[in-house]
Write a protein that holds these residues in place. Structure first.
Motif, PDB file in Angstrom:
ATOM      1  N   UNK A  68       0.445  -1.504  -0.170  1.00 54.55           N
ATOM      2  CA  UNK A  68      -0.137  -0.030  -0.223  1.00 54.55           C
ATOM      3  C   UNK A  68       0.330   1.287  -0.169  1.00 54.55           C
ATOM      4  N   UNK A  69       1.918   1.122   0.544  1.00 54.51           N
ATOM      5  CA  UNK A  69       2.743   2.227   0.755  1.00 54.51           C
ATOM      6  C   UNK A  69       3.519   2.010  -1.302  1.00 54.51           C
ATOM      7  N   UNK A  70       3.728   1.314  -1.355  1.00 57.24           N
ATOM      8  CA  UNK A  70       4.584   1.777  -2.431  1.00 57.24           C
ATOM      9  C   UNK A  70       2.723   2.421  -3.604  1.00 57.24           C
ATOM     10  N   UNK A  71       2.065   1.817  -3.510  1.00 58.41           N
ATOM     11  CA  UNK A  71       0.996   1.996  -4.408  1.00 58.41           C
ATOM     12  C   UNK A  71       0.872   3.636  -4.047  1.00 58.41           C
ATOM     13  N   UNK A  72       0.931   4.127  -2.478  1.00 57.75           N
ATOM     14  CA  UNK A  72       0.648   5.756  -2.440  1.00 57.75           C
ATOM     15  C   UNK A  72       1.894   6.513  -2.593  1.00 57.75           C
ATOM     16  N   UNK A  73       2.625   5.939  -2.871  1.00 61.36           N
ATOM     17  CA  UNK A  73       4.666   5.996  -3.506  1.00 61.36           C
ATOM     18  C   UNK A  73       4.422   6.609  -4.673  1.00 61.36           C
ATOM     19  N   UNK A  74       3.924   5.839  -5.175  1.00 56.40           N
ATOM     20  CA  UNK A  74       2.970   6.188  -7.406  1.00 56.40           C
ATOM     21  C   UNK A  74       2.901   6.804  -7.484  1.00 56.40           C
ATOM     22  N   UNK A  75       1.581   7.173  -6.907  1.00 57.71           N
ATOM     23  CA  UNK A  75       1.091   8.098  -7.371  1.00 57.71           C
ATOM     24  C   UNK A  75       1.236   9.660  -6.219  1.00 57.71           C
ATOM     25  N   UNK A  76       2.466   9.111  -5.950  1.00 57.93           N
ATOM     26  CA  UNK A  76       2.491  10.901  -5.461  1.00 57.93           C
ATOM     27  C   UNK A  76       3.938  10.746  -6.300  1.00 57.93           C
ATOM     28  N   UNK A  77       4.501  10.175  -6.826  1.00 58.64           N
ATOM     29  CA  UNK A  77       5.321  10.293  -7.939  1.00 58.64           C
ATOM     30  C   UNK A  77       4.901  11.908  -9.329  1.00 58.64           C
ATOM     31  N   UNK A  78       5.789  12.215 -10.027  1.00 51.09           N
ATOM     32  CA  UNK A  78       5.566  13.884 -10.881  1.00 51.09           C
ATOM     33  C   UNK A  78       4.719  11.951 -11.922  1.00 51.09           C
ATOM     34  N   UNK A  79       3.336  13.080 -12.186  1.00 50.57           N
ATOM     35  CA  UNK A  79       2.554  11.824 -13.316  1.00 50.57           C
ATOM     36  C   UNK A  79       3.561  11.622 -14.881  1.00 50.57           C
ATOM     37  N   UNK A  80       3.761   9.939 -14.845  1.00 50.44           N
ATOM     38  CA  UNK A  80       4.348  10.237 -16.364  1.00 50.44           C
ATOM     39  C   UNK A  80       3.589   8.862 -17.036  1.00 50.44           C
ATOM     40  N   UNK A  81       4.091   9.019 -18.510  1.00 53.35           N
ATOM     41  CA  UNK A  81       2.578   8.392 -19.242  1.00 53.35           C
ATOM     42  C   UNK A  81       3.026   6.363 -18.600  1.00 53.35           C
TER      43      UNK A  81
END
Length: 236
Positions: free
Chosen positions: A3-16
């Protein structure tokens, strides 16, 4: 904790890549055992709303939100040390923690970037990961409040992190703190910061750099008193 990895991905700069692999995140949220159904749905709605936007629009919104001013910065030590020279040693200490767990950074990554810290916590045991979240819970609470004040959907990510942290935060003190804050992302505020940093740069050039103290500190110990006072505690 995935779950923390998912939130981390959502908090990163959006990319393709996020747009291309969004279904994998939806599937991971649907199968999560650590998130309550309501929390999983909140993240799924955030992901859906994000990926229905044009990528360039999402990127512009992200930059406006997290790269202008310091109040909503995703660099954790920005909120702890600011421009203090203690920040350098804190960076070194945190990087050493990462390396102990086999996490290698490239030259572009700062160790206190919140998505990176969450990715690191995601590799730890559940007890250690929750403890790491509790260490930064006061900062997460302030970021959540500031983002809510700006009507940003990103606030929900911080609310989910606080739920996972299972710690008590004094919401009245958080509200009191942000009520008197001036926005630091306006053109006028950004110009003032730039001018201040130029003066500081030339002063440092004239006086020289002093040696950074070499004491070690845990992340929780590095949190400034004004952040600790909004937390009612939490066991880990």
């Amino acid at each position: 904790m995935i779950e923390l990895v998912i939130v981390a991905r959502l908090l990163e700069y959006p990319d393709a890549a996020l747009w291309q692999h969004q279904q994998e995140l939806f599937d991971a949220l649907a199968s999560s055992e650590k998130l309550a159904k309501a929390e999983s749905q909140k993240l799924a709605v955030f992901l859906r709303d994000l990926t229905t936007q044009d990528l360039l629009d999402a990127q512009a919104t992200y930059s406006e939100l997290f790269d202008r001013g310091r109040a909503t910065s995703l660099l954790l030590f920005e909120h702890v040390h600011g421009e203090s020279r203690d920040r350098g040693q804190a960076m070194v200490d945190l990087m050493a923690q990462y390396e102990q767990h086999g996490l290698q950074l490239d030259s572009r990554e700062l160790p206190d970037h919140l998505p990176l810290y969450l990715e690191y916590l995601g590799q730890l045991s559940e007890r250690e990961a929750i403890g790491g979240l509790q260490d930064i819970a006061p900062i997460l609470a302030l970021l959540s409040a500031r983002l809510s004040q700006r009507d940003s959907r990103y606030a929900v990510l911080f609310d989910v992190l606080l739920t996972l942290a299972s710690t008590d935060i004094d919401s009245d003190k958080v509200a009191e703190k942000i009520a008197t804050e001036a926005r630091d992302d306006t053109p006028q505020a950004l110009d003032a910061v730039w001018e201040e940093e130029q003066v500081k740069f030339f002063a440092d050039q004239a006086c020289g750099e002093s040696e950074i103290s070499a004491h070690q500190r845990r992340f929780a110990g590095a949190v400034a008193p004004q952040y600790l006072e909004i937390s009612n505690g939490g066991q880990h």
